[in-house]
Design an enzyme around this catalytic site. Sequence first.
Site, mmCIF file in Angstrom:
data_model
loop_
_atom_site.group_PDB
_atom_site.id
_atom_site.type_symbol
_atom_site.label_atom_id
_atom_site.label_comp_id
_atom_site.label_asym_id
_atom_site.label_seq_id
_atom_site.Cartn_x
_atom_site.Cartn_y
_atom_site.Cartn_z
ATOM 1 N N ASN A 40 -9.074 -1.147 15.345
ATOM 2 C CA ASN A 40 -8.551 -0.480 14.153
ATOM 3 C C ASN A 40 -9.026 -1.277 12.939
ATOM 4 O O ASN A 40 -8.524 -2.362 12.676
ATOM 5 C CB ASN A 40 -7.015 -0.439 14.233
ATOM 6 C CG ASN A 40 -6.382 0.098 12.959
ATOM 7 O OD1 ASN A 40 -7.085 0.615 12.079
ATOM 8 N ND2 ASN A 40 -5.068 -0.034 12.856
ATOM 9 N N TRP A 41 -9.987 -0.703 12.244
ATOM 10 C CA TRP A 41 -10.599 -1.447 11.126
ATOM 11 C C TRP A 41 -9.753 -1.411 9.862
ATOM 12 O O TRP A 41 -10.077 -2.060 8.870
ATOM 13 C CB TRP A 41 -11.996 -0.892 10.838
ATOM 14 C CG TRP A 41 -12.977 -1.062 11.975
ATOM 15 C CD1 TRP A 41 -12.717 -1.646 13.200
ATOM 16 C CD2 TRP A 41 -14.338 -0.655 12.012
ATOM 17 N NE1 TRP A 41 -13.850 -1.613 13.974
ATOM 18 C CE2 TRP A 41 -14.863 -1.018 13.273
ATOM 19 C CE3 TRP A 41 -15.185 -0.016 11.100
ATOM 20 C CZ2 TRP A 41 -16.183 -0.758 13.635
ATOM 21 C CZ3 TRP A 41 -16.502 0.247 11.461
ATOM 22 C CH2 TRP A 41 -16.992 -0.132 12.718
ATOM 23 N N LYS A 42 -8.723 -0.584 9.861
ATOM 24 C CA LYS A 42 -7.815 -0.481 8.704
ATOM 25 C C LYS A 42 -8.602 -0.205 7.414
ATOM 26 O O LYS A 42 -9.608 0.498 7.468
ATOM 27 C CB LYS A 42 -6.941 -1.743 8.618
ATOM 28 C CG LYS A 42 -6.215 -2.014 9.947
ATOM 29 C CD LYS A 42 -5.148 -3.080 9.859
ATOM 30 C CE LYS A 42 -4.499 -3.267 11.239
ATOM 31 N NZ LYS A 42 -3.408 -4.240 11.236
ATOM 32 N N HIS A 94 0.920 4.312 13.072
ATOM 33 C CA HIS A 94 0.763 2.860 12.953
ATOM 34 C C HIS A 94 1.892 2.302 12.083
ATOM 35 O O HIS A 94 2.317 2.954 11.124
ATOM 36 C CB HIS A 94 -0.602 2.533 12.336
ATOM 37 C CG HIS A 94 -0.938 1.078 12.451
ATOM 38 N ND1 HIS A 94 -0.418 0.142 11.604
ATOM 39 C CD2 HIS A 94 -1.690 0.409 13.346
ATOM 40 C CE1 HIS A 94 -0.862 -1.062 11.972
ATOM 41 N NE2 HIS A 94 -1.621 -0.926 13.028
ATOM 42 N N GLU A 139 1.917 0.221 9.805
ATOM 43 C CA GLU A 139 1.598 0.137 8.376
ATOM 44 C C GLU A 139 1.809 1.487 7.703
ATOM 45 O O GLU A 139 2.219 1.557 6.548
ATOM 46 C CB GLU A 139 0.160 -0.381 8.192
ATOM 47 C CG GLU A 139 0.080 -1.866 8.526
ATOM 48 C CD GLU A 139 -1.245 -2.324 9.088
ATOM 49 O OE1 GLU A 139 -2.244 -1.596 8.989
ATOM 50 O OE2 GLU A 139 -1.263 -3.439 9.666
ATOM 51 N N GLU A 161 2.870 -2.149 19.421
ATOM 52 C CA GLU A 161 2.480 -3.158 18.442
ATOM 53 C C GLU A 161 3.733 -3.718 17.770
ATOM 54 O O GLU A 161 4.224 -3.134 16.795
ATOM 55 C CB GLU A 161 1.567 -2.546 17.380
ATOM 56 C CG GLU A 161 0.280 -1.969 17.928
ATOM 57 C CD GLU A 161 -0.798 -1.903 16.862
ATOM 58 O OE1 GLU A 161 -1.841 -2.530 17.054
ATOM 59 O OE2 GLU A 161 -0.584 -1.255 15.824
ATOM 60 N N GLY A 179 -1.257 -9.054 12.397
ATOM 61 C CA GLY A 179 -1.879 -9.794 11.314
ATOM 62 C C GLY A 179 -1.231 -11.137 11.024
ATOM 63 O O GLY A 179 -1.494 -11.755 9.996
ATOM 64 N N SER A 216 -2.343 -9.290 16.826
ATOM 65 C CA SER A 216 -3.035 -10.581 16.927
ATOM 66 C C SER A 216 -3.732 -10.793 18.277
ATOM 67 O O SER A 216 -3.742 -11.898 18.801
ATOM 68 C CB SER A 216 -2.073 -11.732 16.620
ATOM 69 O OG SER A 216 -1.582 -11.630 15.287
ATOM 70 N N GLY A 236 -6.823 -5.342 15.528
ATOM 71 C CA GLY A 236 -7.061 -5.248 14.093
ATOM 72 C C GLY A 236 -8.129 -6.236 13.674
ATOM 73 O O GLY A 236 -9.322 -6.026 13.865
ATOM 74 N N GLY A 237 -7.688 -7.353 13.124
ATOM 75 C CA GLY A 237 -8.589 -8.360 12.549
ATOM 76 C C GLY A 237 -9.803 -8.698 13.406
ATOM 77 O O GLY A 237 -10.943 -8.703 12.906
HETATM 78 P P1 13P Z 1 -4.160 -7.552 14.150
HETATM 79 O O1 13P Z 1 -4.979 -7.573 15.430
HETATM 80 O O2 13P Z 1 -4.941 -7.914 12.949
HETATM 81 O O3 13P Z 1 -2.888 -8.309 14.311
HETATM 82 O O4 13P Z 1 -3.746 -6.010 13.931
HETATM 83 C C1 13P Z 1 -3.187 -5.302 14.970
HETATM 84 C C2 13P Z 1 -3.106 -3.880 14.575
HETATM 85 O O5 13P Z 1 -2.341 -3.520 13.702
HETATM 86 C C3 13P Z 1 -3.984 -2.917 15.261
HETATM 87 O O6 13P Z 1 -3.621 -1.610 14.980
#
Ligand code: 13P
Length: 251
Positions: free
Chosen positions: A9-11, A95, A97, A167, A173, A213, A234-235
């Site tokens: 997920n590149w956000k 998600h 967020e 999640e 993050g 993470s 994510g990251g």
């Molecule tokens: P991180 O891997 O950066 O913690 O993000 C997880 C995430 O929200 C994937 O959707």
Amino acid sequence: MRTPIIAGNWKLNTTVGEAVTLTTALKALVAQERGVEIVVAPPFTALAAVSATIAGSNVCLAAQNVYWEESGAFTGEVSSTMLKDLGCEYVIVGHSERRQYFGETNESVNRKAKAALTLGLKPIICVGELLEEREADRTEGVIAAQVAGGIADLSTTDLLSCVIAYEPVWAIGTGRTATPAQAQEVHSIIRSLVALAASDDIADQIRIQYGGSVKPDNAAELLAKQDVDGALVGGASLDAASFAAIVKAAS
Ligand code: 13P
């Protein structure tokens, strides 16, 4: 046997050029991987370019959000039809967020999942508790409401096209990953919830990803857990080598 699914997920990251560079590098690094489904979810603006870059490869495409209407006066929204048109196979819905910053609710998540399924897109339905909910011993109740709400009224066939992503919000993050035991505990609860809502057979087949993470150095121990069928990253998905290493941990 459930095929593991690793999704990036590149956000809100990458210009079109950066997305193509990242995808090109990733595609080469994972070209030999078998027995694992590999998914990238770039921002809407890069979907077309990434779709062209992954054509014919073992990487497939997801969007990060969708609206439930197909067309009309809904300024700023994007429909399942449009995402299918660009080659998306999956779409992330709910998600944390989006729940936190954009008012997503269990009901809107369900409407989005249903609309996506109708058009042949597979939803990745995200659930997860806040830190204060975990500390107040409310994890199970929160997850139960999110899962029940997210998959409400889905047919058996539709459920088999869904992926559920657990999640924990406190792990996103933050560098603070759930321990493999914590992840397994909630994944097993989610599988029981699906069994209750549908059947043991569907629950056995549905894939449940862990997200929060996930990095190359903790992926293998998380993925080794019985009910952890993949990762939503994510990251670490913004770095081709890191994401490829997580894919390899699952294959
Ligand atoms: P991180 O891997 O950066 O913690 O993000 C997880 C995430 O929200 C994937 O959707």
